[in-house]
Design an enzyme around this catalytic site. Structure first.
Site, PDB file in Angstrom:
ATOM      1  CB  SER A  58      -0.953   0.005   1.198  1.00  0.00           C
ATOM      2  OG  SER A  58      -2.023  -0.885   0.980  1.00  0.00           O
ATOM      3  N   GLY A 297       3.678   9.369   6.935  1.00  0.00           N
ATOM      4  CA  GLY A 297       4.181   8.083   6.481  1.00  0.00           C
ATOM      5  C   GLY A 297       3.110   7.198   5.904  1.00  0.00           C
ATOM      6  CG  HIS A 298       0.908   4.797   3.131  1.00  0.00           C
ATOM      7  ND1 HIS A 298       0.484   3.478   3.152  1.00  0.00           N
ATOM      8  CD2 HIS A 298      -0.160   5.528   2.736  1.00  0.00           C
ATOM      9  CE1 HIS A 298      -0.792   3.434   2.779  1.00  0.00           C
ATOM     10  NE2 HIS A 298      -1.210   4.658   2.517  1.00  0.00           N
ATOM     11  N   GLY A 300       2.870  -0.697   4.083  1.00  0.00           N
ATOM     12  CA  GLY A 300       2.300  -1.558   3.058  1.00  0.00           C
ATOM     13  C   GLY A 300       2.657  -3.008   3.295  1.00  0.00           C
ATOM     14  CB  SER A 302       2.809  -7.714  -1.139  1.00  0.00           C
ATOM     15  OG  SER A 302       2.339  -8.529  -2.192  1.00  0.00           O
ATOM     16  N   GLY A 304       3.701 -11.859   2.418  1.00  0.00           N
ATOM     17  CA  GLY A 304       5.031 -12.154   2.922  1.00  0.00           C
ATOM     18  C   GLY A 304       6.044 -11.049   2.750  1.00  0.00           C
TER      19      GLY A 304
END
Length: 462
Positions: A58, A297-298, A300, A302, A304
């Protein structure tokens, strides 16, 4: 801090959490510091370096939002305009919502769209259009603009706006507007491009404690690219962070965004409650005050793979952390980011302390909660609370390839105040915060987890 000190911390922390490969970058005092550890894959090990590609998950949303801001700067998109101005074919479960939802509401997660829809993972140029065509099947959790609920669907729809306005595919538009002018040569969407570079694969830890490769490498397909599809290196992500800390110019001086529009992305657009991500949302960026310092900030994930990017605009500071194993990739990244804040800036980030267990309050909130794709169970054994979350069986059965494992029950405590906020205190979700939603009678009807609303479907689990 010396490079060796950062490297030592990263190596020790990766070992403690069982992370096969990690990459960390810090921008501090106008210099870049990197620390890489381990290997890209336990089956085909290649050493991780600053140019190794990891799946951003993300964090990709910051690119989609920035691409739209470029179109705003060009006068081709109005943030406050209805989405249908640019995607007139948009159909949602509620016609009024389809007519009223705005571009900004997609970017600050107030669109009212639930998390996502499951579509065939197509790789053609029509994949995103096909995804958007399925949005009529997606539940609406609230009228647009009335509450925050983190939505992958909203960002994929935002990516479709980029396609419609530019006449390019989403990936071509992001390259033209952002990655090419910024020199982000190690930031790629297509798996066939990624596989020609050094790249990390995800890993998941089984019940026996052993790591296995997460397959497929990128779940979800091209229709999810605007919300989670980019792969990038820690070196490129540090350059991306520096761009957002700057005045809107590329390192060579080319104007990419007007400074005022770039700064507006880190100004609050909506407040957040009970969120580990922050106190407010800007445009894509989560805004959080840490030890008296404002951060943007961000994070994310996926299958693993886990990423975190944090900037401190007032200190011209940034830290990027990647890890390639679950369930402890998130705690690893959090530990690295907190260490960097403390050691480079003297900024201390701590979780709040939960209140003592209260059997009455525990019984009130225990139950099963669901959104479109996941189920969350809060249970009490009379001495403590636990929270478990995972993909619904019917959704898991319909996914192409393997899906990430569920998170088992983890100790959870309620926080001081009105008793409606909680903190997870163990396991791969350590530090995650959320809150409970009540109806007009005061009954608990939902819970926010990871910024997403889960609706109560059963009154109690004992």
């Amino acid at each position: 801090m010396s490079h060796d000190t950062l490297s030592e911390f990263v190596a020790a922390t990766a070992t403690r959490f069982g992370i096969p490969g990690a990459a960390v970058g810090v921008w501090v005092e106008s210099r870049e510091v990197y620390a890489c550890h381990g290997v890209t894959s336990v089956e085909n090990p290649v050493a991780v370096d600053p140019d190794t590609l990891f799946a951003l998950g993300s964090v990709t949303k910051t690119y989609t939002a920035s691409a739209l801001m470029c179109l705003v700067a060009q006068g081709r998109v109005d943030l406050h305009a209805p989405v249908r101005r640019y995607v007139p074919e948009l159909a949602l479960a509620d016609e009024r919502a389809a007519a009223e939802v705005t571009v900004l509401q997609l970017l600050n997660h107030t669109s009212g769209l639930d998390w996502s829809v499951i579509v065939e993972p197509g790789e053609g140029n029509d994949a995103l259009a096909g995804y958007v065509a399925r949005l009529a099947d997606l539940k609406l959790i609230a009228p647009p603009g009335t509450r925050v609920s983190y939505s992958q669907a909203g960002y994929n729809l935002a990516g479709r706006i980029v396609e419609k306005v530019t006449g390019l595919t989403y990936e071509q538009a992001v390259a033209s507007l952002l990655t090419e002018p910024l020199g982000l040569s190690h930031s790629l969407f297509a798996p066939l491009d990624v596989m020609t570079r050094r790249f990390a694969v995800g890993h998941n830890r089984g019940e026996d404690g052993r790591l296995s490769i997460a397959r497929p490498w990128r779940p979800g397909g091209r229709g999810n690219n605007p919300g989670s599809g980019l792969a990038s290196s820690v070196r490129d992500q540090l350059r991306w962070a520096r761009f957002h800390l700057g005045d809107g110019r590329a390192e060579g001086g080319e104007r990419v965004l007007p400074a005022e529009l770039l700064r507006s992305m880190t100004e609050p657009t909506v407040a957040l409650r009970g969120s580990s991500a922050g106190q407010a949302l800007g445009i894509a960026w989560f805004l959080r005050d840490v030890d008296g310092v404002r951060t943007a900030g961000h994070v994310g994930s996926s299958d693993g793979q886990f990423a975190e990017l944090l900037t401190v605009p007032g200190r011209d500071f940034a830290v990027v952390s990647f890890a390639n194993a679950g369930p402890d990739g998130t705690p690893f990244n959090q530990a690295v980011v907190r260490w960097a804040l403390a050691h480079y800036l003297g900024v201390v980030d701590r979780d709040p302390e939960p209140v003592p267990y209260d059997a009455g309050r525990a019984a009130e909130i225990a139950g099963r909660y669901e959104n479109d794709a996941m189920a969350l169970v809060i249970a009490t054994d009379g001495a403590g609370l636990t929270l478990e979350v995972g993909i619904k069986p019917e959704i898991r059965a319909g996914l192409a390839g393997e899906a990430p494992p569920d998170y088992p029950p983890a100790a959870t405590g309620l926080l001081p105040g009105d008793g409606d906020e909680y903190l997870i205190t163990e396991g791969g979700l350590t530090g995650q915060r959320g809150f409970f939603t009540r109806d007009a009678t005061g009954g608990v009807v939902g819970v926010d987890f990871g910024g997403r609303l889960f609706t109560r479907v059963r009154t109690a689990v004992r």
